[in-house]
Design a protein around this motif. Structure first.
Motif, PDB file in Angstrom:
ATOM      1  N   ARG A   1       0.876  -1.177   0.000  1.00  0.00           N
ATOM      2  CA  ARG A   1       0.000   0.000   0.000  1.00  0.00           C
ATOM      3  C   ARG A   1       0.909   1.222   0.000  1.00  0.00           C
ATOM      4  N   TYR A   2       0.804   2.029  -1.045  1.00  0.00           N
ATOM      5  CA  TYR A   2       1.667   3.199  -1.173  1.00  0.00           C
ATOM      6  C   TYR A   2       1.246   4.324  -0.245  1.00  0.00           C
ATOM      7  N   ARG A   3       2.232   5.059   0.215  1.00  0.00           N
ATOM      8  CA  ARG A   3       1.973   6.189   1.113  1.00  0.00           C
ATOM      9  C   ARG A   3       1.447   7.407   0.347  1.00  0.00           C
ATOM     10  N   ASN A   4       2.034   7.686  -0.830  1.00  0.00           N
ATOM     11  CA  ASN A   4       1.692   8.914  -1.550  1.00  0.00           C
ATOM     12  C   ASN A   4       0.970   8.702  -2.867  1.00  0.00           C
ATOM     13  N   LEU A   5       0.820   7.459  -3.317  1.00  0.00           N
ATOM     14  CA  LEU A   5       0.123   7.192  -4.571  1.00  0.00           C
ATOM     15  C   LEU A   5      -1.303   6.737  -4.277  1.00  0.00           C
ATOM     16  N   VAL A   6      -2.238   7.165  -5.130  1.00  0.00           N
ATOM     17  CA  VAL A   6      -3.658   6.854  -4.899  1.00  0.00           C
ATOM     18  C   VAL A   6      -4.243   6.115  -6.099  1.00  0.00           C
ATOM     19  N   GLU A   7      -5.384   5.452  -5.849  1.00  0.00           N
ATOM     20  CA  GLU A   7      -6.112   4.738  -6.895  1.00  0.00           C
ATOM     21  C   GLU A   7      -6.595   5.752  -7.943  1.00  0.00           C
ATOM     22  N   GLU A   8      -6.523   5.370  -9.227  1.00  0.00           N
ATOM     23  CA  GLU A   8      -7.017   6.262 -10.291  1.00  0.00           C
ATOM     24  C   GLU A   8      -8.518   6.486 -10.166  1.00  0.00           C
ATOM     25  N   GLU A   9      -9.267   5.412  -9.876  1.00  0.00           N
ATOM     26  CA  GLU A   9     -10.723   5.488  -9.830  1.00  0.00           C
ATOM     27  C   GLU A   9     -11.237   6.231  -8.588  1.00  0.00           C
ATOM     28  N   ASP A  10     -10.521   6.107  -7.469  1.00  0.00           N
ATOM     29  CA  ASP A  10     -10.936   6.735  -6.208  1.00  0.00           C
ATOM     30  C   ASP A  10      -9.698   7.348  -5.561  1.00  0.00           C
ATOM     31  N   GLN A  11      -9.475   8.612  -5.818  1.00  0.00           N
ATOM     32  CA  GLN A  11      -8.246   9.259  -5.371  1.00  0.00           C
ATOM     33  C   GLN A  11      -8.209   9.562  -3.878  1.00  0.00           C
ATOM     34  N   THR A  12      -9.186   9.041  -3.145  1.00  0.00           N
ATOM     35  CA  THR A  12      -9.141   9.141  -1.681  1.00  0.00           C
ATOM     36  C   THR A  12      -8.533   7.882  -1.082  1.00  0.00           C
ATOM     37  N   ARG A  13      -8.350   6.846  -1.914  1.00  0.00           N
ATOM     38  CA  ARG A  13      -7.818   5.565  -1.433  1.00  0.00           C
ATOM     39  C   ARG A  13      -6.375   5.382  -1.876  1.00  0.00           C
ATOM     40  N   PRO A  14      -5.496   4.941  -0.953  1.00  0.00           N
ATOM     41  CA  PRO A  14      -4.107   4.660  -1.334  1.00  0.00           C
ATOM     42  C   PRO A  14      -4.050   3.534  -2.362  1.00  0.00           C
ATOM     43  N   LEU A  15      -3.111   3.650  -3.293  1.00  0.00           N
ATOM     44  CA  LEU A  15      -2.914   2.614  -4.304  1.00  0.00           C
ATOM     45  C   LEU A  15      -2.337   1.366  -3.649  1.00  0.00           C
ATOM     46  N   VAL A  16      -2.919   0.209  -3.965  1.00  0.00           N
ATOM     47  CA  VAL A  16      -2.429  -1.093  -3.500  1.00  0.00           C
ATOM     48  C   VAL A  16      -2.039  -1.880  -4.749  1.00  0.00           C
ATOM     49  N   GLU A  17      -0.829  -2.453  -4.728  1.00  0.00           N
ATOM     50  CA  GLU A  17      -0.315  -3.181  -5.881  1.00  0.00           C
ATOM     51  C   GLU A  17       0.422  -4.424  -5.441  1.00  0.00           C
ATOM     52  N   ILE A  18       0.558  -5.371  -6.365  1.00  0.00           N
ATOM     53  CA  ILE A  18       1.425  -6.527  -6.148  1.00  0.00           C
ATOM     54  C   ILE A  18       2.692  -6.278  -6.951  1.00  0.00           C
ATOM     55  N   VAL A  19       3.837  -6.343  -6.261  1.00  0.00           N
ATOM     56  CA  VAL A  19       5.126  -6.053  -6.896  1.00  0.00           C
ATOM     57  C   VAL A  19       6.095  -7.206  -6.649  1.00  0.00           C
ATOM     58  N   SER A  20       7.059  -7.321  -7.536  1.00  0.00           N
ATOM     59  CA  SER A  20       8.092  -8.346  -7.419  1.00  0.00           C
ATOM     60  C   SER A  20       9.024  -8.017  -6.251  1.00  0.00           C
ATOM     61  N   ALA A  21       9.531  -9.049  -5.592  1.00  0.00           N
ATOM     62  CA  ALA A  21      10.422  -8.853  -4.443  1.00  0.00           C
ATOM     63  C   ALA A  21      11.670  -8.048  -4.810  1.00  0.00           C
ATOM     64  N   ASP A  22      12.135  -8.160  -6.067  1.00  0.00           N
ATOM     65  CA  ASP A  22      13.342  -7.419  -6.446  1.00  0.00           C
ATOM     66  C   ASP A  22      13.089  -5.927  -6.640  1.00  0.00           C
ATOM     67  N   GLU A  23      11.826  -5.507  -6.532  1.00  0.00           N
ATOM     68  CA  GLU A  23      11.493  -4.083  -6.608  1.00  0.00           C
ATOM     69  C   GLU A  23      11.342  -3.456  -5.221  1.00  0.00           C
ATOM     70  N   VAL A  24      11.486  -4.262  -4.162  1.00  0.00           N
ATOM     71  CA  VAL A  24      11.239  -3.797  -2.798  1.00  0.00           C
ATOM     72  C   VAL A  24      12.547  -3.752  -2.017  1.00  0.00           C
ATOM     73  N   ARG A  25      12.718  -2.675  -1.270  1.00  0.00           N
ATOM     74  CA  ARG A  25      13.890  -2.534  -0.406  1.00  0.00           C
ATOM     75  C   ARG A  25      13.444  -1.883   0.901  1.00  0.00           C
ATOM     76  N   PRO A  26      14.241  -2.018   1.962  1.00  0.00           N
ATOM     77  CA  PRO A  26      13.871  -1.363   3.220  1.00  0.00           C
ATOM     78  C   PRO A  26      13.903   0.157   3.051  1.00  0.00           C
ATOM     79  N   MET A  27      13.293   0.851   3.982  1.00  0.00           N
ATOM     80  CA  MET A  27      13.405   2.315   3.988  1.00  0.00           C
ATOM     81  C   MET A  27      14.861   2.668   4.265  1.00  0.00           C
TER      82      MET A  27
END
Length: 143
Positions: free
Chosen positions: A41-67
């Motif tokens: 669930r993204y902190r600053n990105l929102v759903e295109e259809e409902d811009q009040t909802r945070p964007l939720v996506e499935i991403v590959s593990a190689d695209e994820v890193r710690p803060m």
């Protein structure tokens, strides 16, 4: 590769054309397929259809890193000519190179877009790479 759990704060590196080299803050919702995919669930990105909802996506593990670790305080933060940095713009962190300083702003060149934009120190951080479970500065040797 790091393994993340539900609730972990992470950054997702976009590999989409036009967004390559950008990192977006997110929270892990769940891990899937033996930690090869993550639902985030993204902190600053929102759903295109409902811009009040945070964007939720499935991403590959190689695209994820710690803060990354927090930057030094603004008052002591300085950057050098040709230093690699991340600039916060358009809801994410974009990798660029310092090309100059004018007053209190630094000019950053973005290779992917060929843009050069001035940013205040508050929107910049040192660029770090996550390799083998460690944060590496671009100025450090890989040896």
């Amino acid at each position: 590769m790091a393994v993340f759990s539900k609730g972990d704060r992470v950054e997702v590196c976009s590999k989409e054309e036009g967004f390559w080299g950008s990192y977006y803050e997110a929270t892990v919702v769940s891990s899937l397929h033996g930690n090869t995919l993550y639902k985030v669930r993204y902190r600053n990105l929102v759903e295109e259809e409902d811009q009040t909802r945070p964007l939720v996506e499935i991403v590959s593990a190689d695209e994820v890193r710690p803060m990354p670790p927090p930057p030094t305080t603004e008052a002591t933060r300085t950057f050098c000519y040709l230093e690699r940095v991340d600039a916060f713009d358009n809801d994410g962190w974009w990798v660029g190179t310092i090309t100059g300083k004018q007053g209190l702003k630094y000019w950053v060149y973005f290779e992917t877009s060929k843009d050069e934009i001035a940013y205040p120190v508050s929107q910049l951080r040192n660029h770090l790479e996550w390799r083998n479970g460690k944060w590496l500065s671009c100025t450090k040797s890989l040896a």
